[in-house]
Scaffold this motif. Structure first.
Motif, short mmCIF file in Angstrom:
data_model
loop_
_atom_site.label_atom_id
_atom_site.label_comp_id
_atom_site.label_asym_id
_atom_site.label_seq_id
_atom_site.Cartn_x
_atom_site.Cartn_y
_atom_site.Cartn_z
N SER A 6 -1.68 -35.57 -127.83
CA SER A 6 -0.50 -36.39 -128.08
C SER A 6 0.44 -35.73 -129.09
O SER A 6 1.34 -36.36 -129.61
N TYR A 7 0.20 -34.46 -129.36
CA TYR A 7 1.10 -33.72 -130.27
C TYR A 7 2.31 -33.27 -129.46
O TYR A 7 2.27 -32.30 -128.73
N THR A 8 3.39 -34.03 -129.60
CA THR A 8 4.56 -33.80 -128.76
C THR A 8 5.49 -32.76 -129.37
O THR A 8 5.34 -32.36 -130.53
N LEU A 9 6.49 -32.37 -128.58
CA LEU A 9 7.52 -31.46 -129.07
C LEU A 9 8.22 -32.07 -130.29
O LEU A 9 8.52 -31.38 -131.26
N ARG A 39 -0.98 -25.62 -130.90
CA ARG A 39 -1.30 -26.98 -130.47
C ARG A 39 -0.21 -27.53 -129.53
O ARG A 39 -0.51 -28.10 -128.48
N ALA A 40 1.04 -27.32 -129.91
CA ALA A 40 2.15 -27.79 -129.07
C ALA A 40 2.18 -27.04 -127.74
O ALA A 40 2.38 -27.63 -126.68
N GLY A 43 -0.91 -27.89 -125.48
CA GLY A 43 -0.84 -29.30 -125.08
C GLY A 43 0.09 -29.52 -123.90
O GLY A 43 -0.09 -30.45 -123.12
N LYS A 44 1.10 -28.65 -123.75
CA LYS A 44 2.02 -28.61 -122.60
C LYS A 44 2.76 -29.92 -122.34
O LYS A 44 3.22 -30.14 -121.22
N SER A 45 2.91 -30.79 -123.34
CA SER A 45 3.61 -32.06 -123.10
C SER A 45 5.07 -31.81 -122.74
O SER A 45 5.71 -32.62 -122.09
N TRP A 46 5.59 -30.67 -123.13
CA TRP A 46 7.00 -30.31 -122.93
C TRP A 46 7.24 -29.61 -121.60
O TRP A 46 8.37 -29.46 -121.17
N LEU A 47 6.16 -29.14 -120.95
CA LEU A 47 6.29 -28.23 -119.80
C LEU A 47 6.75 -28.96 -118.54
O LEU A 47 6.19 -29.98 -118.17
N LYS A 133 -3.41 -17.27 -122.63
CA LYS A 133 -3.15 -18.66 -123.01
C LYS A 133 -3.70 -18.96 -124.41
O LYS A 133 -4.86 -18.68 -124.70
N GLY A 134 -2.84 -19.48 -125.29
CA GLY A 134 -3.26 -19.85 -126.64
C GLY A 134 -3.18 -18.72 -127.64
O GLY A 134 -3.32 -18.96 -128.85
#
Ligand SMILES: [Fe+2]
Length: 188
Positions: A6-9, A39-40, A43-47, A133-134
């Motif tokens: 849940s670590y967002t942009l 972490r961001a 986490g790929k929340s932005w992708l 990756k990472g």
């Protein structure tokens, strides 16, 4: 405390603002930003699928995710076409890059001339490695590297710069002619 997925942009941008408010020392900024960028990035929340699009002429696609009104704290998703990459270049600011999807070859260089001749530089390879990756690739202002996607698929990495790199004094290096020229990115 947010969990890793849940670590967002937005969380990351808040952390970037806090860190760069507290220090202007590049070593310290990079030390603190690196684990948060990982972490961001992972986490790929932005992708989004559109971030895989790349400019065939440029060889890569530069997708701006964030910048402050003064162009500081610029975050990009950059996609790389198979067999394509950059010339050796610097950034004119600090850089923290994290691999997201696919392996990208990074070659770091150092200057081996005395800097006395205008628009001229001799470079030697300092490090040649694959970032998966990472994996992190961090540079202070003046750090020189080149990136190449030597895989058969489009790769993506997550880039954070102290300032949007079309607004810094940055250059690229021609390894054959030793010429140093200004460079601008095409941004999608
Ligand atoms: Fe770069």
């Amino acid at each position: 405390m947010t969990t890793s997925n849940s670590y967002t942009l937005e969380n990351y941008i808040e952390d970037l603002r806090r860190i760069t408010r507290e220090t202007s020392d590049e070593d310290e900024i990079i030390r603190q930003v690196s684990p948060l960028a990982q972490r961001a990035a992972v986490g790929k929340s932005w992708l989004q699928p559109k971030h895989y699009q790349a400019d065939p002429e440029q060889g890569f696609g530069v997708h701006l995710l964030h910048e402050e009104p003064d162009h500081s704290l610029a975050v990009f998703a950059i996609s790389w076409l198979p067999g394509r990459g950059t010339e050796p270049h610097d950034h004119g600011t600090w850089a923290v890059v994290v691999g997201v999807d696919g392996i990208e070859r990074n070659v770091r260089y150092q200057r081996c001339d005395d800097g006395g001749k205008e628009n001229y530089a001799e470079l030697e390879v300092k490090q040649d490695f694959n970032a998966d990756k990472g994996d992190l690739v961090c540079m202070k202002s003046g750090g020189i590297h080149m990136v190449r996607n030597e895989t058969d698929d489009v790769t993506i990495s997550f880039h954070t710069y102290g300032k949007h790199i079309n607004y810094t004094n940055r250059v690229q290096f021609n390894l054959e002619t030793n010429e140093v020229t200004k460079v601008q990115l095409k941004i999608d």
